[in-house]
Write a protein that holds these residues in place. Sequence first.
Motif, PDB file in Angstrom:
ATOM      1  N   VAL A 149       0.839  -1.204   0.000  1.00 48.29           N
ATOM      2  CA  VAL A 149       0.000   0.000   0.000  1.00 48.29           C
ATOM      3  C   VAL A 149       0.871   1.250   0.000  1.00 48.29           C
ATOM      4  O   VAL A 149       0.554   2.256  -0.655  1.00 48.29           O
ATOM      5  N   PHE A 150       1.993   1.205   0.702  1.00 49.00           N
ATOM      6  CA  PHE A 150       2.889   2.351   0.789  1.00 49.00           C
ATOM      7  C   PHE A 150       4.079   2.224  -0.164  1.00 49.00           C
ATOM      8  O   PHE A 150       4.492   3.211  -0.775  1.00 49.00           O
ATOM      9  N   ALA A 167       2.763   2.964  -3.741  1.00 52.80           N
ATOM     10  CA  ALA A 167       1.908   4.139  -3.955  1.00 52.80           C
ATOM     11  C   ALA A 167       2.575   5.121  -4.913  1.00 52.80           C
ATOM     12  O   ALA A 167       3.788   5.329  -4.863  1.00 52.80           O
ATOM     13  N   SER A 186      -9.818   1.801  -2.171  1.00 50.65           N
ATOM     14  CA  SER A 186      -8.410   2.137  -1.934  1.00 50.65           C
ATOM     15  C   SER A 186      -8.047   3.535  -2.416  1.00 50.65           C
ATOM     16  O   SER A 186      -6.967   4.032  -2.088  1.00 50.65           O
ATOM     17  N   ASN A 187      -8.918   4.171  -3.201  1.00 57.07           N
ATOM     18  CA  ASN A 187      -8.611   5.496  -3.735  1.00 57.07           C
ATOM     19  C   ASN A 187      -9.298   6.615  -2.962  1.00 57.07           C
ATOM     20  O   ASN A 187      -9.566   7.685  -3.507  1.00 57.07           O
ATOM     21  N   PRO A 228      -3.095   8.819   3.525  1.00 53.66           N
ATOM     22  CA  PRO A 228      -3.063   7.376   3.251  1.00 53.66           C
ATOM     23  C   PRO A 228      -2.764   6.543   4.481  1.00 53.66           C
ATOM     24  O   PRO A 228      -3.242   5.407   4.592  1.00 53.66           O
ATOM     25  N   CYS A 231      -5.410   3.733   5.860  1.00 53.79           N
ATOM     26  CA  CYS A 231      -5.023   2.342   6.084  1.00 53.79           C
ATOM     27  C   CYS A 231      -5.389   1.907   7.500  1.00 53.79           C
ATOM     28  O   CYS A 231      -5.894   0.797   7.710  1.00 53.79           O
TER      29      CYS A 231
END
Length: 560
Positions: free
Chosen positions: A40-41, A44, A363-364, A369, A373
Motif C-alpha cells: 500500500v505504501f 503508492a 483504496s482510492n 493514506p 489504512c
Amino acid sequence: MGDYDEDTAFLGETGPYFWTTFFLLNTVFVSTGFNGLYMVFVGAAPKHHCFIPDVNLTEEWRNAIIPFTIVDGEEVQNQCSRYRLDVVRNLSAEGYVPGKDVNLTNLEQEGCLDGWNYSKEIYQSNIVTEWDLVCDDQWKVPFASSTLFVGYLVGSLISGQFSDRFGRKKVVFISLASQCVSVLLQSFSQSWKMFCIMFLFVGASQVSIYISAFVLGTELLSKTMRVVFTTLGAFLFYCIGYMTLPWIAYGIREWRTLLAVLSTTAVVYIPLWWFIPESPRWLITQGRVEEAEAIVRDAARKNKVEAPAVIFKASELQTMPSNRKYTMLDILKSKNIRCITLMCLLLWMAINIGYFGLSLNTSNLSGNPFMNCFLSATTEVPAYVVSTWLLSKCPRRALLTSFLALGGGLLLLIQFIPDTLQYVALALEMTGKFGFTMAFSIVYIYTAEIYPTVLRNVGMGMCSSAARIGSITAPYVIYLGTYNKVLPYILMGSLTIASSVVNFFLPETFNRDLPETVEQMQECQGLCSGSKRKKYVENGGSGNSPIQRGAKADVQSLNP
C-alpha cells in the motif's frame, strides 16, 4: 483411532497451558498483518510530472511547460507529457509570454523524455519513484502486487503437504524464517523484476505461516478456546499487525529501510520455538504416541491436573496405520470428500473476490493514506468480535449462509441506488464488506472443522489456493467498472448468492468433535451421499457414535 478430545478431556477447557498456547500462537499472526500489506505504501504513486532539465527558460515558461488536464472535474497538471522542450526554449529565448503571445493549446506535446519529478510530501522514496513505474509502466505496480497473490497460491498448495508430512510446528518456524529472509532480500532489490520475484517468496512464506499456525492452534486448543482462537484470536492479531503497519510506515518514509525494519521483527519469534509444542493429534497420526503423551502430560502439569496412567489406549490406536501419508490425491479418491472440497473451493473463491474486490474499490479514498489504512483495519475489528460471539452460539452453516446472503444481496441493491444518493450506495457497500468480513472469519473455522486431522492441512491448503485465485481475480472484476460501474457489483453479488446456496449442502459442525480420520468425516447433505447415508454424529457430537469412538468404519458412501 480413539477420540482425542475425549481422551484429553481431563485437561479441561481452559487453564494456563491453553491460554499460554493461545497467546503465543496468536503473536505469529501479527507478522502476517505487517508483511502482507506494505505494498500500500511501497507501491503508492505520489504526485508527479515531467522533469524539466536545467535549461534557459523564463519563469513563466517553466511554470507553463507542463500542460493541464481535467481529472474527475478538477484541473491538474498532466503527469505523462510536457510541451516540446526545444519549441518552448526557442519561444522563451524570443521573449514570447505563454498564454498571452502564444496559445498553449496549439503547441506540440512530448513524453517525459528526461524522467519525472516526484513529490516528497508523503514518501521520500518507493519503488514507483525509484524505477519510474508511472505512465506507460504503471501496470508494473499491480503486477508486482499480483506476484504476492501468486506466492499465496504456491504457498497454499505446498504448505499443507509439508505440514502434514513434517509437522505443523516445523513448517510455522521455517516459514517465519523464510519470510524474514525474503523481505530482507526484497529491500535490496536492484530492479523491478527482482522485487517481483522476492515478493512471490514473501507471499508463499506468509500464507504458509498463516495456514500452519491456524491448524496448529486448532489442534492444540480445547473445543471452547478453539472457537476463540480461529475467529477473534487469529484475525484480531492479524488486524493488530495491519493497524500497526501504517504507523511504522509513517515514521519510515523510505521503502528500503521500511522493509528492512519489518523483516527484523521476525527475530522476536525465535524464543517461541521452545514454548510452542507440536500438535499431539498430528504426532498420533504419525504413530509417535509417546511424544504425543509427553506433550499432553506437560499440559496437565501446567494446568495443575492429574493425567491418567495411560492417556491413549493401545486398543484405540492399533487400527490406524502408523505412517500413512495423505496427499491431495486422497481428496479426489472419495466421492464425498471430493464434493465437499469442490463446494468449499467455491465458497472460499467467492468470499475472497467480494472481500478483496470491495477493499480495492475503496483504496482510492481521499485523505491521509496512513490514516486511511489504519481506519480500514479498524473497521474489520467489530466483524471479528461479533463473529466470535455468534460462532459460540450458532450453527456454522446458518451463519455463513446468512452473511453471504447479506453481503451479496446488498451488492445487488447498489445498482438501484440513483447517482444523487451516493452516501446510501457507500453505506450499502461498507455494510456489504462487513458481511464479507464476517464470512471470511467463519469460513476458516468451518473448513477446519469439516476436514479430519489426517487431511486438514491438505484441505485448508486447497481452499486457500482457491482463495488466492479469487484475490487474483478481484482486481479484474473491479476493472469491469470502467465499462459499467454496476457490473462489478452484479458479478460479485450473484457469485456470493450462488455460494450461499451451495453452503446449504455442507455438513454442520457446531458442537461436534474434530474428526480424526477419513472415516469420521461427515457426509455432505444430499448432493454426493449415497442411498445409505450415515451421519458422523447422531447426537450433536457427544462422542458416542460408533464412528466417533473408533469402531470399524461401515460408512460405505465414504469409500471411493
